[in-house]
Design an enzyme around this catalytic site. Sequence first.
Site, PDB file in Angstrom:
ATOM      1  N   ASP A 133      13.427 -63.538 -78.377  1.00  0.00           N
ATOM      2  CA  ASP A 133      13.115 -64.524 -79.108  1.00  0.00           C
ATOM      3  C   ASP A 133      13.011 -65.879 -78.529  1.00  0.00           C
ATOM      4  O   ASP A 133      12.652 -66.976 -79.091  1.00  0.00           O
ATOM      5  CB  ASP A 133      13.750 -64.647 -80.294  1.00  0.00           C
ATOM      6  CG  ASP A 133      15.177 -64.661 -80.347  1.00  0.00           C
ATOM      7  OD1 ASP A 133      15.987 -63.968 -79.246  1.00  0.00           O
ATOM      8  OD2 ASP A 133      15.918 -65.449 -81.126  1.00  0.00           O
ATOM      9  N   HIS A 134      13.592 -65.935 -77.052  1.00  0.00           N
ATOM     10  CA  HIS A 134      13.498 -67.184 -76.373  1.00  0.00           C
ATOM     11  C   HIS A 134      12.716 -66.998 -74.840  1.00  0.00           C
ATOM     12  O   HIS A 134      12.583 -68.077 -74.664  1.00  0.00           O
ATOM     13  CB  HIS A 134      15.077 -67.434 -75.904  1.00  0.00           C
ATOM     14  CG  HIS A 134      15.981 -67.673 -77.112  1.00  0.00           C
ATOM     15  ND1 HIS A 134      16.207 -68.901 -77.723  1.00  0.00           N
ATOM     16  CD2 HIS A 134      16.360 -66.924 -78.112  1.00  0.00           C
ATOM     17  CE1 HIS A 134      16.915 -69.093 -78.730  1.00  0.00           C
ATOM     18  NE2 HIS A 134      17.037 -67.920 -79.061  1.00  0.00           N
TER      19      HIS A 134
HETATM   20 ZN   LIG Z   1      17.805 -66.374 -80.667  1.00  0.00          ZN
HETATM   21 ZN   LIG Z   2      20.405 -64.856 -78.630  1.00  0.00          ZN
END
Ligand SMILES: [Zn+2]
Ligand SMILES: [Zn+2]
Length: 304
Positions: free
Chosen positions: A66-67
């Site tokens: 998610d990054h």
């Molecule tokens: Zn995250």
């Molecule tokens: Zn994380």
Amino acid sequence: MKFEVTILGSSSATPIFNRNPTSQVLNINERLYLIDCGEGTQQQMLRFDIKASRIDHIFISHLHGDHYLGLVGLLSSMHLNGRKKALKLVCPVQLKEIIDLQLRYSDTELQFPVEYIFTNAQQSEVVINNSDVVVETIPLDHRIACTGFLFKEKKRLRKLIKEKIESIDIPVAYYSVLKKGGDYTDEKGKVYKNEELTIDSAEPKTYAYCSDTMYNENYFGQIANATLLYHEATFLNDMLDRAVITHHTTALQAGEIALKTNAKKLLIGHFSARYKTLNELLDEAKINFPSTELAIEGKTFFLE
Ligand SMILES: [Zn+2]
Ligand SMILES: [Zn+2]
């Protein structure tokens, strides 16, 4: 000097309807710095009119998808759009292998150089130092190696008091000396102290980006007195057990951290997909720290 942050993504783990995984763009003196690049970041950039060609620095906090899952797509677009200038990529060392592999199997050789600067999650290091800003890593406490980033504006030169300068008729050639704090001596030997001729520039501002982490006082000293503290607040405090297991922070804790580190303002983000609306998270953070705002996508926050 402009110093502002625009939120591109505020969701944790998975995207949900109307929230994207983490990404933000800082504008410091018209240079753009992208922080994290979750899936969908390119779409968000188009939506909020952020030009990829203006980004020369990208920071990746850690290797949870998610990054960074939007990063190779963004690099590919930069390549296809004819980028030639170098890009600085501040990230965990393993990310290079991931990028190289994806590019290798698509038979892509980027037309621009990527200058890697690898982070060390064990200790803070200066990773960028230019005329506008110094950026340090913030070692965080997450399930895998993770660093936040502390952006510290450089102290500006002193400002000339125009009327005073003109009344004494100081030659323009002396202006740079005065801005750096020097005194002025006129032809007759009269000395004018710098304080009479200039005023101090504004106090440098700091932006502390605390990506995924659980509550851990080890990094509090480093982020003390931030002009704007971004802190993850994945859960409400009734999920504290879950926050500890997954190495995340609750909204209540985020407020406590802002209070204990004497932040001027707190921005919370990285919201769990379980929360369809965010007001409860905001209210909970405000218990400890009233000057809190939600990292709403598309919204720009000014450091002041
Ligand atoms: Zn995250
Ligand atoms: Zn994380």
